[in-house]
Design a protein around this motif. Structure first.
Motif, PDB file in Angstrom:
ATOM      1  N   PHE A 500       0.845  -1.184   0.000  1.00 25.54           N
ATOM      2  CA  PHE A 500       0.000   0.000   0.000  1.00 25.54           C
ATOM      3  C   PHE A 500       0.886   1.242   0.000  1.00 25.54           C
ATOM      4  O   PHE A 500       2.059   1.185   0.360  1.00 25.54           O
ATOM      5  CB  PHE A 500      -0.921   0.022   1.225  1.00 25.54           C
ATOM      6  CG  PHE A 500      -1.867  -1.132   1.306  1.00 25.54           C
ATOM      7  CD1 PHE A 500      -1.461  -2.358   1.832  1.00 25.54           C
ATOM      8  CD2 PHE A 500      -3.167  -1.013   0.857  1.00 25.54           C
ATOM      9  CE1 PHE A 500      -2.333  -3.422   1.908  1.00 25.54           C
ATOM     10  CE2 PHE A 500      -4.041  -2.079   0.934  1.00 25.54           C
ATOM     11  CZ  PHE A 500      -3.625  -3.288   1.459  1.00 25.54           C
ATOM     12  N   ALA A 505      -4.717   3.298   2.789  1.00 28.48           N
ATOM     13  CA  ALA A 505      -5.278   2.028   2.314  1.00 28.48           C
ATOM     14  C   ALA A 505      -5.334   1.996   0.792  1.00 28.48           C
ATOM     15  O   ALA A 505      -6.101   1.225   0.214  1.00 28.48           O
ATOM     16  CB  ALA A 505      -6.675   1.825   2.890  1.00 28.48           C
ATOM     17  N   VAL A 506      -4.506   2.807   0.134  1.00 30.34           N
ATOM     18  CA  VAL A 506      -4.461   2.834  -1.329  1.00 30.34           C
ATOM     19  C   VAL A 506      -3.430   1.811  -1.796  1.00 30.34           C
ATOM     20  O   VAL A 506      -2.257   1.877  -1.421  1.00 30.34           O
ATOM     21  CB  VAL A 506      -4.085   4.231  -1.848  1.00 30.34           C
ATOM     22  CG1 VAL A 506      -4.006   4.225  -3.376  1.00 30.34           C
ATOM     23  CG2 VAL A 506      -5.101   5.262  -1.368  1.00 30.34           C
ATOM     24  N   GLU A 551      -9.495  -0.874   6.654  1.00 30.33           N
ATOM     25  CA  GLU A 551      -9.577  -0.218   5.348  1.00 30.33           C
ATOM     26  C   GLU A 551      -8.726  -0.945   4.309  1.00 30.33           C
ATOM     27  O   GLU A 551      -9.100  -1.052   3.144  1.00 30.33           O
ATOM     28  CB  GLU A 551      -9.121   1.244   5.488  1.00 30.33           C
ATOM     29  CG  GLU A 551     -10.096   2.103   6.301  1.00 30.33           C
ATOM     30  CD  GLU A 551      -9.547   3.495   6.568  1.00 30.33           C
ATOM     31  OE1 GLU A 551      -8.355   3.726   6.251  1.00 30.33           O
ATOM     32  OE2 GLU A 551     -10.301   4.342   7.101  1.00 30.33           O
ATOM     33  N   ARG A 552      -7.567  -1.462   4.733  1.00 31.17           N
ATOM     34  CA  ARG A 552      -6.707  -2.173   3.787  1.00 31.17           C
ATOM     35  C   ARG A 552      -7.321  -3.502   3.367  1.00 31.17           C
ATOM     36  O   ARG A 552      -7.269  -3.881   2.192  1.00 31.17           O
ATOM     37  CB  ARG A 552      -5.333  -2.382   4.414  1.00 31.17           C
ATOM     38  CG  ARG A 552      -4.535  -1.095   4.489  1.00 31.17           C
ATOM     39  CD  ARG A 552      -3.183  -1.307   5.115  1.00 31.17           C
ATOM     40  NE  ARG A 552      -2.358  -0.121   4.963  1.00 31.17           N
ATOM     41  CZ  ARG A 552      -1.136   0.015   5.471  1.00 31.17           C
ATOM     42  NH1 ARG A 552      -0.602  -0.987   6.167  1.00 31.17           N
ATOM     43  NH2 ARG A 552      -0.455   1.121   5.299  1.00 31.17           N
ATOM     44  N   ALA A 555      -9.919  -2.696   0.962  1.00 34.58           N
ATOM     45  CA  ALA A 555      -9.348  -2.298  -0.331  1.00 34.58           C
ATOM     46  C   ALA A 555      -8.998  -3.514  -1.175  1.00 34.58           C
ATOM     47  O   ALA A 555      -9.200  -3.527  -2.396  1.00 34.58           O
ATOM     48  CB  ALA A 555      -8.113  -1.428  -0.111  1.00 34.58           C
ATOM     49  N   ASP A 558     -12.269  -4.970  -2.442  1.00 34.26           N
ATOM     50  CA  ASP A 558     -12.787  -4.163  -3.552  1.00 34.26           C
ATOM     51  C   ASP A 558     -11.984  -4.402  -4.827  1.00 34.26           C
ATOM     52  O   ASP A 558     -12.539  -4.446  -5.932  1.00 34.26           O
ATOM     53  CB  ASP A 558     -12.743  -2.681  -3.182  1.00 34.26           C
ATOM     54  CG  ASP A 558     -13.722  -2.328  -2.062  1.00 34.26           C
ATOM     55  OD1 ASP A 558     -14.652  -3.122  -1.838  1.00 34.26           O
ATOM     56  OD2 ASP A 558     -13.536  -1.286  -1.415  1.00 34.26           O
TER      57      ASP A 558
END
Length: 650
Positions: A500, A505-506, A551-552, A555, A558
């Motif tokens: 990331f 969390a990108v 959140e990770r 991610a 998703d």
């Protein structure tokens, strides 16, 4: 006297001026009225009812709200035909245009081997050039793509991208196809090379269809050549069924299945439509034989091309047997030859020692040959054939020689071994009266293929087939178990990591290829109870770490969904710093603790008493720098992720 004359003269001029002013005022008013009335009449004649007219002196004012710019121009032009255009003052407005509904975007893709035609309307924002490039790559010739697409500047509708990705996949898998795609829907009409290819393509496309995209498949395959043309209908204590069924047309297939249902067969029985029928009256002969079995209340009818074997149940009264076989022989069309058999009741005083040969195939691939065989040469032949089919190390032979066996025994043994090789596991038994085949297979057509084999090798001899199709054995599906899926994810990731951007969390761009590989596997695995876990090190506040890990994990979930993985049975859970696998006091340990793990979801997995698989094993975590290296390498039977140098700090 003199003063009076001057006064009279002045009064006269004053009166004349007043009269001129009144006359001028009347003239101007008449010009205004005439101009306004003339323009109104002109507008009325031309059907312009939205415009009004006012006049002020020589100026004529046209006012109102025109429905569009063309209507406004018509009104001003009409007024200019009545009065001088220079006198017309335009005070009109143009109505705001109503919102235009977007057009229906759709693409029709026609492929014929190395040529592709793209027809339809696509949004201007859609990467049309990329679609053309992909089509050229698929057919191996950019010049083989005919671009007949139009574009419109409207927003890309929801579901358009998913539909086009699925359509592109169908284009790649089907060399001759018509593919219609629109937002949320893809329809495919195609011809495949074989029935097996049709099943494989259907499974691939259904697995790849994104959630929310409806897939309509119309796949056909050329009719196979059936040799021999076989049908076998059985009614006994185990039920009423087809061991094999062939038909030359859809109408013949429907007639045969209808006769079988009338005789007590269950709904859903299959019948292969193929080429090579020995007679156009095949369905008439099959229906008559099925009716004869039903009339006796049991027995079996076997067709091998035009040879028909009809075997009555043991104990059937001879008179009843004669009546039914006579009716059947009369009903069979010309060219069919009937061999009707009424088995003799068993002699209770006869020797009950088994005269048989048997071969078993275990799920592990081990083969054992037992029973009787008619000569040393026949035993050697059977042994050699089995080793060639199943492998030299897998075969053990325990058959004994008996020279008092029926004629054709060796041929029956070899046919039985060939039938055994068509199953994943099972057994075959050869007796003087029949051949029995039992087992499991991953080929849905195995029962019919075994029946065709035995019919070709042995004619209409009696044989009994009970072969079960198990989806998990189907090599065209290749579906691993949930535990195998998790283990294969670990093997795919290996020493790599899902990374990331620092403190967020990108997902890092370098992770794209890794997630593509994981997604390809999960599409095959199907809906397994998978938990995607996010973990951090102990740096920073505990609450923030837990939030970041959640959140990770989300991610990653998703990202898999965007890759068309069905994620309804998945869940993302953030554990923060609660489950370290290494020492947080060292940089190497903190890096190992920042990770993503894929595990079977215990809340959804099979019961608590199930034996633990490798994904459930708890590994001890050593301490010290060497231990950290070991823990990072083994990764506790899970996969890892890191953000970069550090997690977000306080």
């Amino acid at each position: 006297m003199r003063l009076s004359a001057i006064a009279i003269l002045a009064a006269t001029f004053t009166a004349a001026a007043a009269l001129c002013a009144v006359a001028a005022s009347i003239s101007v008013r008449m010009v205004e009225q005439n101009s306004a009335a003339g323009v109104e009449r002109r507008l009325e004649r031309e059907g312009i009812d939205w415009a009004g007219v006012d006049a002020n002196g020589l100026q004529v004012f046209v006012h109102g709200t025109a429905p569009d710019e063309a209507a406004r121009f018509r009104a001003i032009s009409a007024a200019g035909k009545v009065v001088d255009a220079a006198r017309v003052i335009d005070e009109t407005l143009v109505a705001e245009p109503e919102a235009v509904d977007p057009p229906h975007f759709s693409v029709e893709i026609l492929r014929n081997d190395s040529t592709v035609s793209l027809i339809g309307l696509v949004p201007a924002e859609y990467d049309r050039a990329r679609l053309i490039e992909l089509a050229g790559n698929i057919v191996g010739d950019p010049d083989g793509v005919s671009d007949l697409l139009e574009t419109a500047r409207f927003p890309v509708p929801d579901g358009w991208g998913d539909a086009m990705q699925l359509a592109t996949l169908a284009l790649e898998e089907l060399p001759r196809a018509k593919i219609s795609a629109e937002a949320g829907q893809v329809a495919v009409q195609a011809m495949t090379d074989s029935a097996q290819a049709r099943r494989e393509v259907q499974a691939d496309l259904e697995a790849a269809a994104p959630e929310g995209t409806r897939l309509a498949l119309d796949l056909s395959a050329p009719r196979p050549v059936l040799s021999p043309f076989t049908l076998r209908f059985v009614k006994d204590d185990a039920g009423t069924r087809f061991d094999a069924c062939s038909a030359d047309t859809e109408e013949a297939r429907a007639a045969i299945l209808e006769a079988a249902r009338a005789a007590g067969a269950a709904e859903g029985a299959g019948c292969v439509v193929g080429l090579g029928v020995p007679s156009r009256a095949w369905s008439d002969a099959a229906v008559a034989a099925i009716g004869a079995v039903d009339a006796l209340g049991g027995g079996q009818a076997t067709f091998s091309n035009a040879d028909v074997s009809f075997i009555a149940p043991v104990g059937t009264p001879p008179a009843r047997f004669d009546d039914v076989t006579a009716d059947l022989e009369a009903a069979l069309p010309d060219g069919f030859v009937l061999d009707a058999v009424l088995p003799e009741p068993p002699d209770p005083d006869a020797d009950r020692g088994p005269v048989e040969f048997s071969a078993t195939l275990s799920p592990e691939g081990r083969v054992q040959l037992r029973g009787r065989i008619d000569s040393e040469m026949a035993r050697t032949t059977a042994d050699s054939y089995a080793r060639a089919r199943f492998g030299s190390e897998a075969v053990s032979v325990g058959a004994r020689i008996d020279d008092d066996l029926p004629d054709g025994w060796s041929a029956r043994v070899l046919a039985a071994l060939e039938a055994l090789s068509m199953m994943a596991n099972g057994a075959v038994t050869v007796t003087p009266e029949s051949i029995a085949v039992r087992g499991d297979t991953g080929n849905p057509d195995a029962s019919a293929e075994i029946a065709a084999l035995l019919s070709e090798k042995l004619g209409t001899d009696d044989y009994d087939i009970e072969v079960a199709y198990l989806e998990r054995l189907d090599p065209t599906l290749g579906i691993p178990t949930p535990a195998e899926c998790v283990d294969q994810i670990r093997q795919i990731i290996g020493a790599r990591k899902i990374t990331f951007e620092p403190g967020s969390a990108v997902l890092d761009g370098s992770t794209r290829e890794l997630l593509d590989e994981v997604a390809d596997l999960l599409k095959v695995c199907g809906e397994i109870p998978l938990e995607i876990q996010g973990h951090t090190d102990s740096q920073g506040r505990e609450v923030m770490n837990e939030q970041l890990s959640q959140e990770r994990a989300q991610a990653v979930l998703d990202a898999l969904r965007q890759r068309r993985v069905l994620t309804a049975s998945y869940r993302a859970v953030g554990y923060g710093e609660a489950e370290p696998i290494a020492d947080n006091d060292t940089e190497a340990g903190r890096e190992a603790n920042r990770r993503i793990e894929f595990r079977l979801d215990e809340a959804e997995d099979a019961g608590e008493d199930a034996a633990p698989g490798p994904e459930d094993v708890e590994y001890p975590v050593p301490t010290g720098d060497e231990a950290v290296t070991e823990a990072a390498a083994s990764d506790a039977a899970a996969t890892s992720a890191e953000e970069g140098p550090e997690d977000e700090q306080d």
